[in-house]
Design a protein around this motif. Structure first.
Motif, PDB file in Angstrom:
ATOM      1  N   ALA A 103       2.318  -6.787   2.258  1.00 14.60           N
ATOM      2  CA  ALA A 103       1.283  -6.326   3.178  1.00 14.60           C
ATOM      3  C   ALA A 103      -0.005  -7.112   2.980  1.00 14.60           C
ATOM      4  CB  ALA A 103       1.033  -4.832   2.946  1.00 14.60           C
ATOM      5  N   PRO A 104      -0.918  -7.067   3.961  1.00 10.85           N
ATOM      6  CA  PRO A 104      -2.163  -7.840   3.838  1.00 10.85           C
ATOM      7  C   PRO A 104      -3.185  -7.197   2.899  1.00 10.85           C
ATOM      8  CG  PRO A 104      -2.089  -6.674   5.937  1.00 10.85           C
ATOM      9  CD  PRO A 104      -0.778  -6.446   5.291  1.00 10.85           C
TER      10      PRO A 104
ATOM     11  N   ARG B  23       6.648   1.747  -6.467  1.00  9.10           N
ATOM     12  CA  ARG B  23       5.323   1.276  -6.857  1.00  9.10           C
ATOM     13  C   ARG B  23       4.535   0.979  -5.587  1.00  9.10           C
ATOM     14  NH1 ARG B  23       5.830   0.062 -12.421  1.00  9.10           N
ATOM     15  NH2 ARG B  23       7.489   1.523 -13.005  1.00  9.10           N
ATOM     16  N   PRO B  24       3.648   1.889  -5.174  1.00 11.35           N
ATOM     17  CA  PRO B  24       2.909   1.677  -3.922  1.00 11.35           C
ATOM     18  C   PRO B  24       2.095   0.384  -3.905  1.00 11.35           C
ATOM     19  CG  PRO B  24       2.672   3.940  -4.689  1.00 11.35           C
ATOM     20  CD  PRO B  24       3.350   3.192  -5.786  1.00 11.35           C
ATOM     21  N   TYR B  25       1.683  -0.065  -5.105  1.00  8.30           N
ATOM     22  CA  TYR B  25       0.935  -1.317  -5.199  1.00  8.30           C
ATOM     23  C   TYR B  25       1.281  -1.937  -6.539  1.00  8.30           C
ATOM     24  CZ  TYR B  25      -3.070  -4.490  -5.648  1.00  8.30           C
ATOM     25  OH  TYR B  25      -3.854  -5.596  -5.833  1.00  8.30           O
TER      26      TYR B  25
ATOM     27  N   ASN C 288       0.055 -10.159  -2.874  1.00  8.35           N
ATOM     28  CA  ASN C 288      -0.141 -11.555  -3.259  1.00  8.35           C
ATOM     29  C   ASN C 288       0.977 -12.436  -2.677  1.00  8.35           C
ATOM     30  OD1 ASN C 288      -0.386 -14.010  -4.684  1.00  8.35           O
ATOM     31  ND2 ASN C 288      -1.377 -12.964  -6.395  1.00  8.35           N
ATOM     32  N   PRO C 289       0.636 -13.481  -1.911  1.00  9.76           N
ATOM     33  CA  PRO C 289       1.668 -14.346  -1.303  1.00  9.76           C
ATOM     34  C   PRO C 289       2.627 -14.951  -2.334  1.00  9.76           C
ATOM     35  CG  PRO C 289      -0.511 -14.881  -0.433  1.00  9.76           C
ATOM     36  CD  PRO C 289      -0.722 -13.912  -1.561  1.00  9.76           C
TER      37      PRO C 289
ATOM     38  N   ARG D 162       7.936  -7.244   5.778  1.00 11.33           N
ATOM     39  CA  ARG D 162       6.646  -7.949   5.812  1.00 11.33           C
ATOM     40  C   ARG D 162       5.825  -7.358   6.959  1.00 11.33           C
ATOM     41  NH1 ARG D 162       4.280 -13.134   4.149  1.00 11.33           N
ATOM     42  NH2 ARG D 162       2.144 -12.736   4.782  1.00 11.33           N
ATOM     43  N   VAL D 163       4.700  -6.729   6.641  1.00  9.56           N
ATOM     44  CA  VAL D 163       3.856  -6.168   7.699  1.00  9.56           C
ATOM     45  C   VAL D 163       2.505  -6.874   7.688  1.00  9.56           C
ATOM     46  CG1 VAL D 163       4.876  -3.880   7.963  1.00  9.56           C
ATOM     47  CG2 VAL D 163       3.250  -4.247   6.129  1.00  9.56           C
TER      48      VAL D 163
END
Length: 577
Positions: free
Chosen positions: A271-272, A298-300, A327-328, A342-343
């Motif tokens: 996510a962005p 793991r939400p983040y 992180n890309p 991928r959003v």
């Protein structure tokens, strides 16, 4: 200044505390909701650094502190200014620890399975601020206020942060201490109760869900309205997210996402921002309610996490987990995972949200990857086109988001229930008949779960009775049997049935004629019965077997009657083991 004003905050707190008596341990009431509050700041030399943990005596391990520091700041932050909120979930390290909150497990027995207090994980609820500040060497003020809790109350804690974080960033520690003192006066979260929680001149009103609530029902949200001035801030739910807002770009794939969650498949959400990542992961893991999602999530997640190596290794299959990342760098390191969602930022196509496409994993190579679901998974069930049409029509008619969310939630609930009801019927048939339970023999065993026997029941009592969706239901069940979600569901149901058997056995003992039974029994048999009954009583109390207190007292009287019939020397031994 009166004596109370001169007293310390804890003395004032004890004097002002409403509701039940003060907790036997300092911070006991606070710990019923929140384990600790952390302040994480950005230090030019150290990077993210733990500035403060409150209460000051709360013990976090160094590993936990490091993880919280990294998880409390947006990873590869784009430089945008302002405030942002998100959530994370962290594995506890350093072994079990005692908490000042002690409830004998009552909360977890009465709360829905999806809202139980976590034993091995912490949730972190973050309010991050980045603003220009010429007095700072880097030119920016960067700080996060983090609530660390065992409870998955994302809605309540993020709402609480919206009240306290802006005030804290202005006034710093004294403000935080005052807020924590107020929280330490709150009544504990009791399932089924609507609570008024005062903080900073606002009263937050919430209802704590209960296991006996009818799934999908909306209990009355407000009470005592006229007695509360100013009017309370009423939260419609302690935990439910705006599902429709989270799922707008993937509405046409909701069936696929539900199946992937049901089967406990490994999934990466890219996510962005941590806000989008954490909300999407929490939304995904909630789609099975009232069935509990039994895998890790793991939400983040950041590249600094202690589990980073474990999740990125290619020498073994990815674990059953949903991971949210921003992180890309993860595009490369998690390329071998079977399902990647991928959003991006929501885009519109006319007046409808642009829907992401399902793509082959091989296309996930470049850093400017387009939004999409990268997977080779084929769904077992067909899409519910009527649901998608209703939701899209709702967007065009400007239907409120909460109504759209309620539609979506009801559809997912009915889908989960259609899937789980045949399993519930089958497992109930494995329970021994009540007439087979006799007082002086151990209760009969629950029959084993046979997958093939269950599959045979589906022809007459399968999901088709309650669900219009067509597809390969049998294939879906076979895959489900291999998932952690089936294992978690079966263990929970088996434990409940074992407790029910124990309760029925104790009831049968209470209805038996103990004196008649003892007539032709030897002392050895009678002593053996006393020991078994005592063991049953201890187990019933420790495991909270669903049996009436009156029954337990009668069993205690039975034990006394039996002991009284024995010779005095034996009585002395049994009374003082």
């Amino acid at each position: 200044m009166d004596a109370l004003s001169r007293a310390g905050p804890r003395a004032r707190r004890a004097a002002a505390a409403p509701g039940p008596g003060p907790s036997p341990l300092p911070w006991g009431r606070f710990a019923a909701w929140i384990d600790c509050v952390c302040v994480v700041t950005f230090d030019l030399e150290l990077g993210q650094a733990m500035e403060l943990v409150y209460p000051h005596d709360f013990r976090l391990t160094e590993k936990e502190k490091t993880s919280i520091c990294y998880l409390s700041f947006p990873d590869s932050y784009s430089g945008g200014l302002g405030d942002t909120q998100f959530s994370f979930r962290l594995r506890q390290s350093g072994g079990p620890r005692t908490s000042p909150f002690q409830d004998d497990g009552r909360y977890n027995r009465e709360a829905p399975l999806t809202l139980q207090r976590e034993a091995a994980h912490y949730f972190g609820y973050v309010y991050f601020r980045q603003v220009k500040d010429s007095s700072m060497r880097r030119g920016y003020f960067q700080k996060s206020l983090v609530l660390v809790s065992r409870l998955p109350y994302v809605n309540l804690f993020q709402s609480l942060l919206q009240l306290i974080a802006p005030e804290y960033f202005d006034k710093l520690e004294p403000c935080l201490e005052a807020v924590c003192n107020e929280i330490d006066q709150w009544p504990p979260p009791v399932p089924g109760q609507t609570l008024n929680l005062p903080v900073m001149g606002v009263v937050i009103q919430v209802r704590i869900p209960s296991r006996v609530d009818k799934p999908g029902s909306s209990p009355v949200k407000q009470f005592n309205q006229e007695n509360l001035l100013p009017a309370p801030l009423v939260l419609p739910s302690v935990h439910e997210l705006d599902l429709f807002r989270c799922f707008q770009p993937v509405l046409i794939h909701i069936q696929m996402l539900w199946e992937l969650m049901l089967l406990g498949e490994p999934m990466v959400v890219m996510a962005p921002s941590p806000t989008v990542s954490s909300e999407m992961v929490l939304a995904l893991t909630s789609v099975l309610a009232p069935l509990r999602y039994c895998c890790d999530f793991r939400p983040y997640f950041t590249i600094h996490d202690s589990e980073f190596k474990e999740y990125t290794t290619r020498t073994q299959a990815p674990p059953n987990i949903v991971v949210g990342v921003t992180n890309p760098f993860f595009i490369k390191t998690l390329q071998h995972w079977p399902h990647i969602l991928r959003v991006g930022e929501l885009r519109m196509s006319g007046d409808l949200p642009k829907q992401v496409k399902v793509k082959k994993l091989a296309k996930l190579k470049t850093l400017d990857t387009k939004p999409g679901i990268y997977t080779s998974y084929k769904t077992f069930l067909h899409k519910d086109k009527s649901l998608i049409k209703r939701l899209l029509k709702g967007i065009q008619r400007k239907r409120p988001s909460e109504v759209q969310s309620a539609l979506l939630r009801r559809h997912l609930l009915e889908l989960t229930q259609s899937f789980i009801i045949p399993l519930e019927h089958y497992i109930a048939s494995l329970m021994p008949l009540q007439r087979a339970i006799t007082p002086w023999k151990n209760p009969p065993q629950i029959r084993p779960f046979c997958q093939e026997d269950f599959m045979k029941t589906l022809e007459h009592a399968g999901p088709q009775l309650t669900c219009v969706l067509k597809g390969d239901w049998l294939g879906l069940y076979r895959r489900f049997f291999k998932s952690p979600n089936f294992d978690g569901w079966f263990r929970q149901r088996h434990r409940e049935m074992t407790h029910k058997l124990e309760a029925l056995h104790l009831e049968a003992i209470c209805e038996a004629d103990i004196v008649a039974w003892m007539k032709d029994k030897s002392e050895v048999e009678i002593v053996d019965l006393v020991l078994k009954l005592r063991e049953k009583l201890v187990r019933a109390r420790c495991q909270h077997v669903p049996v009436r207190e009156e029954t337990l007292q009668r069993v205690g009287l039975y034990i006394d009657t039996i002991i009284g019939s024995l010779p005095e020397d034996l009585q002395a031994v049994l009374h003082h083991p």
